[in-house]
Write an enzyme that holds these catalytic residues in place. Structure first.
Site, PDB file in Angstrom:
ATOM      1  N   THR A  26       0.856  -1.190   0.000  1.00 45.51           N
ATOM      2  CA  THR A  26       0.000   0.000   0.000  1.00 45.51           C
ATOM      3  C   THR A  26       0.887   1.233   0.000  1.00 45.51           C
ATOM      4  OG1 THR A  26      -0.108   0.026   2.430  1.00 45.51           O
ATOM      5  CG2 THR A  26      -1.916  -1.073   1.247  1.00 45.51           C
ATOM      6  N   ASN A  28       1.625   4.795   0.909  1.00 48.57           N
ATOM      7  CA  ASN A  28       1.105   5.715   1.922  1.00 48.57           C
ATOM      8  C   ASN A  28       1.379   7.155   1.516  1.00 48.57           C
ATOM      9  OD1 ASN A  28       1.394   3.095   3.109  1.00 48.57           O
ATOM     10  ND2 ASN A  28       1.289   4.002   5.146  1.00 48.57           N
ATOM     11  N   GLU A  92      -3.689   4.755   2.975  1.00 48.50           N
ATOM     12  CA  GLU A  92      -2.927   3.673   2.347  1.00 48.50           C
ATOM     13  C   GLU A  92      -3.634   3.197   1.093  1.00 48.50           C
ATOM     14  OE1 GLU A  92      -1.258   0.699   4.679  1.00 48.50           O
ATOM     15  OE2 GLU A  92      -1.498   1.754   6.577  1.00 48.50           O
TER      16      GLU A  92
HETATM   17  P1  ADP Z   1       5.056   0.965   3.563  1.00 47.06           P
HETATM   18  O1  ADP Z   1       4.664   0.545   4.934  1.00 47.06           O
HETATM   19  O2  ADP Z   1       6.344   1.727   3.533  1.00 47.06           O
HETATM   20  O3  ADP Z   1       3.926   1.701   2.895  1.00 47.06           O
HETATM   21  P2  ADP Z   1       4.358  -1.366   1.997  1.00 47.06           P
HETATM   22  O4  ADP Z   1       4.752  -2.748   2.366  1.00 47.06           O
HETATM   23  O5  ADP Z   1       2.925  -0.981   2.229  1.00 47.06           O
HETATM   24  O6  ADP Z   1       5.341  -0.382   2.751  1.00 47.06           O
HETATM   25  O7  ADP Z   1       4.745  -1.173   0.472  1.00 47.06           O
HETATM   26  C1  ADP Z   1       4.389   0.038  -0.144  1.00 47.06           C
HETATM   27  C2  ADP Z   1       5.297   0.437  -1.294  1.00 47.06           C
HETATM   28  O8  ADP Z   1       5.348  -0.587  -2.286  1.00 47.06           O
HETATM   29  C3  ADP Z   1       4.735   1.670  -1.991  1.00 47.06           C
HETATM   30  O9  ADP Z   1       5.180   2.860  -1.393  1.00 47.06           O
HETATM   31  C4  ADP Z   1       5.247   1.488  -3.418  1.00 47.06           C
HETATM   32  O10 ADP Z   1       6.516   2.095  -3.559  1.00 47.06           O
HETATM   33  C5  ADP Z   1       5.374  -0.014  -3.573  1.00 47.06           C
HETATM   34  N1  ADP Z   1       4.288  -0.690  -4.335  1.00 47.06           N
HETATM   35  C6  ADP Z   1       4.507  -1.727  -5.158  1.00 47.06           C
HETATM   36  N2  ADP Z   1       3.377  -2.173  -5.720  1.00 47.06           N
HETATM   37  C7  ADP Z   1       2.378  -1.416  -5.227  1.00 47.06           C
HETATM   38  C8  ADP Z   1       0.951  -1.410  -5.429  1.00 47.06           C
HETATM   39  N3  ADP Z   1       0.346  -2.268  -6.252  1.00 47.06           N
HETATM   40  N4  ADP Z   1       0.210  -0.484  -4.762  1.00 47.06           N
HETATM   41  C9  ADP Z   1       0.827   0.387  -3.928  1.00 47.06           C
HETATM   42  N5  ADP Z   1       2.153   0.428  -3.686  1.00 47.06           N
HETATM   43  C10 ADP Z   1       2.949  -0.464  -4.334  1.00 47.06           C
HETATM   44 MG    MG Z   2       1.916   0.899   2.999  1.00 51.64          MG
END
Ligand code: ADP
Ligand code: MG
Length: 179
Positions: A26, A28, A92
């Site tokens: 997600t 953010n 998110e």
């Molecule tokens: P965080 O807690 O830092 O948000 P996440 O595990 O939620 O980490 O991963 C989010 C990151 O993954 C996003 O900021 C983006 O760079 C990347 N990402 C890859 N694929 C997607 C997707 N389908 N939707 C949203 N973010 C994605």
């Molecule tokens: Mg996230």
């Protein structure tokens, strides 16, 4: 609230749980001034569309890759993620494949759901149009129950966005950037 509601901001680091715990990345964006700017946005799950910068996301077509912003369907949660008992509100956004692509979250025979994964795009500007509300936030007895509800949210979002009235939002005509 009167949709669409436009939110934008740089993609920031979250708690890192989306991908790690849930297998659902997600993106953010900051939520600090949300209650001030959008008091009408109650906590819950919403659907909408996201425009990704062409530099971020090289989008392949039959003619090869293009440099126009690609608009993709998304589900998002605004709130505290009760399962994780967050104390600050977050926004998110999970970005799904184009509606012309097969849905990776459709209930399959294999039972294994794959969520969409793009190359990381931290720090880039994300433009989001919220188009509708799906449900309030719930707490869950298990991670599996949470993931299953998110899977259903993805399908609800995709089904909703297929409606004729949303066609205009799925092409980038400057609506996303506020032009
Ligand atoms: P965080 O807690 O830092 O948000 P996440 O595990 O939620 O980490 O991963 C989010 C990151 O993954 C996003 O900021 C983006 O760079 C990347 N990402 C890859 N694929 C997607 C997707 N389908 N939707 C949203 N973010 C994605
Ligand atoms: Mg996230």
């Amino acid at each position: 609230p009167p949709y669409p509601v436009r939110l934008s901001g740089p993609v920031i680091k979250g708690f890192g749980r989306g991908s790690k715990d849930l297998g659902i990345p997600t993106a953010n964006i900051p939520a600090d001034d949300l209650s001030e700017k959008h008091p009408e946005l109650t906590t819950g799950v919403y659907y909408g569309v996201v425009a990704l910068d062409p530099k971020t996301y090289q989008h392949e077509t039959s003619e090869g890759s293009t440099s126009t912003a690609v608009v993709l369907p998304a589900v998002l949660s605004i709130g505290y993620n009760p399962f994780y008992k967050n104390t600050v509100r977050s926004v998110e956004i999970h970005i799904m494949p184009a509606l012309t692509e097969p849905s990776p979250t459709a209930a399959g025979q294999e039972g294994q759901t794959k969520f969409n994964r793009l190359p990381d795009f931290y720090k880039t500007k994300l433009n989001l149009l919220i188009l509708g509300y799906i449900r309030p936030e719930f707490d869950y007895v298990s991670l599996e129950a949470l993931v299953e509800d998110i899977r259903v949210d993805c399908e609800v979002a995709r089904e909703s966005l297929l409606r004729e009235a949303y066609k205009c939002y799925l092409v980038d005509s400057g609506k996303m950037s506020g032009k």
